[in-house]
Scaffold this active site. Structure first.
Site, PDB file in Angstrom:
ATOM      1  N   GLY A   1       0.848  -1.132   0.051  1.00  0.00           N
ATOM      2  CA  GLY A   1       0.028   0.104  -0.120  1.00  0.00           C
ATOM      3  C   GLY A   1       1.040   1.341  -0.014  1.00  0.00           C
ATOM      4  N   CYS A   2       0.154   2.313   0.599  1.00  0.00           N
ATOM      5  CA  CYS A   2       1.031   3.543   0.688  1.00  0.00           C
ATOM      6  C   CYS A   2       2.197   3.622   1.382  1.00  0.00           C
ATOM      7  CB  CYS A   2       0.047   4.657   1.416  1.00  0.00           C
ATOM      8  SG  CYS A   2      -1.404   4.886   0.691  1.00  0.00           S
ATOM      9  N   ALA A   3       2.577   2.734   2.340  1.00  0.00           N
ATOM     10  CA  ALA A   3       3.633   2.442   3.024  1.00  0.00           C
ATOM     11  C   ALA A   3       5.025   2.151   2.313  1.00  0.00           C
ATOM     12  CB  ALA A   3       3.673   1.619   4.169  1.00  0.00           C
ATOM     13  N   ALA A   4       4.831   1.602   0.898  1.00  0.00           N
ATOM     14  CA  ALA A   4       5.794   0.539   0.321  1.00  0.00           C
ATOM     15  C   ALA A   4       7.179   1.276  -0.054  1.00  0.00           C
ATOM     16  CB  ALA A   4       5.132   0.162  -1.046  1.00  0.00           C
TER      17      ALA A   4
ATOM     18  N   PHE B   1       3.505   5.231   5.703  1.00  0.00           N
ATOM     19  CA  PHE B   1       2.658   4.269   6.376  1.00  0.00           C
ATOM     20  C   PHE B   1       1.347   3.764   5.586  1.00  0.00           C
ATOM     21  CE2 PHE B   1       2.293   8.696   7.737  1.00  0.00           C
ATOM     22  CZ  PHE B   1       0.892   9.109   7.106  1.00  0.00           C
TER      23      PHE B   1
END
Length: 354
Positions: free
Chosen positions: A141-144, A338
């Site tokens: 997701g956004c944390a990648a 995150f």
């Protein structure tokens, strides 16, 4: 590990909140959703939600409402390799390197699935060597971005590589889903399409500002995965976005920051630039309060959010690039992302003054 070059890419079409709302009201989907859904969409797209415009890989906003598995899969296949390649080539140009200098490529995405993975498309289009080590990271997701960079760091430290190409690309318009759930509707109003890339090296470059990765940390709370995730429904990705996300993000971000700063013998006041993922306006507000920051500390994240929306994993590359272009003061910089998991990551960077 040192950053030698950065690159970002977005589709050309720019759509404002007002244009998105008008397109939604003119679509067949408007009649399929209930009055509460209409209210949610109007509220998000008419108030100041921290986002003014987004770049979407669509010829017209009418296309966004063509929501079926085959259309979305084609959209991802057509746009993800192109955006990833454009960002990668710009990062290489910024580093002053040729494609054959790259020993490994790491590509992250969560908005589509390809087998063989995106790394092969990037390697082919950028013309990387046939013996390049290629890694595809999915489902973060956004944390990648931070796990992607952490893998690059490990490859460099192992001695297996001298230069690593890091790429994150998201075609959020290929993960479109609509129903009456407020979280689904808010998610549809937040995300944009884009890619970010960085060239990483064991040795510093000869030109530009010296950016060195000094330390990092990750936290994962699998018990909270239902707060923020994709689920499969009718052959498509449906985003689960709950009200607890801002508080979760702020709490985990503070814990990661405190741990790394303690190891380095530093304090928050020692950080001269904050390179933070921005899930949305409410997330930025929660981060500001929890980390005891001033609004100006998060100005680069806020500016990128306002112009591009939430670019998921690619977002922090845009924020880092904005800070460098603004000639932010050198010293200690904090890079953090995150997202789904629930997971949070942070890295301490030492940046040379201009």
């Amino acid at each position: 590990m040192f950053f030698l070059g950065l690159g970002t890419a977005t589709p050309a079409p720019r759509y404002t909140k007002a244009e998105c709302l008008e397109a939604f009201q003119n679509s067949d989907w408007f009649g399929r959703l209930d009055a509460r859904a209409h209210l949610v969409a109007r509220t998000v797209l008419q108030r100041d939600n921290g986002i003014e415009a987004r770049r979407l890989a669509l010829d017209s906003l009418a296309d966004v409402f063509r929501i079926d598995p085959d259309t979305l899969a084609r959209r991802f296949l057509h746009n993800a390799p192109a955006l990833a390649t454009q960002a990668a080539e710009r990062a290489l140009a910024g580093a002053g390197l040729a494609a054959h200098d790259i020993d490994a490529v790491v590509v992250s995405t969560c908005t589509g699935y390809l087998c063989p993975g995106l790394s092969g498309y990037v390697a082919e289009r950028v013309d990387l060597r046939a013996d390049v080590q290629a890694f595809d990271l999915v489902g973060q997701g956004c944390a990648a971005a931070l796990p992607n960079l952490q893998l690059g760091h490990a490859l460099l430290q192992s001695g297996a590589c001298e230069k690593v190409l890091s790429v994150c690309v998201e075609v959020s318009s290929a993960a479109m889903y609509l129903d009456n759930d407020p979280g689904v509707l808010i998610s549809a109003c937040l995300f944009g399409d884009g890619a970010g890339a960085a060239v990483l090296s064991r040795e510093p470059g000869r030109a530009g500002r010296r950016i060195e990765w000094k330390d990092s940390m990750s936290l994962m709370a699998p018990a909270r995965r239902d707060a923020l995730k994709f689920e499969q429904r009718a052959g498509m990705l449906r985003n689960i976005l709950t009200r607890e996300v801002p508080a979760l993000a702020a709490d985990h971000a503070q814990r990661v920051l405190a741990t790394v700063l303690q190891r380095a013998g530093l304090h928050s006041a020692d950080i001269s630039a904050w390179i933070m993922h921005a899930g949305g306006r409410d997330v930025l507000i929660a981060l500001q309060r929890r980390l005891e920051l001033q609004p100006s500390d998060l100005r680069y994240s806020a500016a990128m959010l306002r112009e591009y929306g939430n670019l998921s994993s690619a977002f922090v590359y845009f924020v880092l690039q904005a800070a460098l272009q603004d000639e932010a003061p050198g010293g200690w910089w904090w890079l953090s992302s995150f997202g789904a998991g629930f997971s949070c990551h942070g890295a301490l960077l030492e940046v040379q003054s201009t």
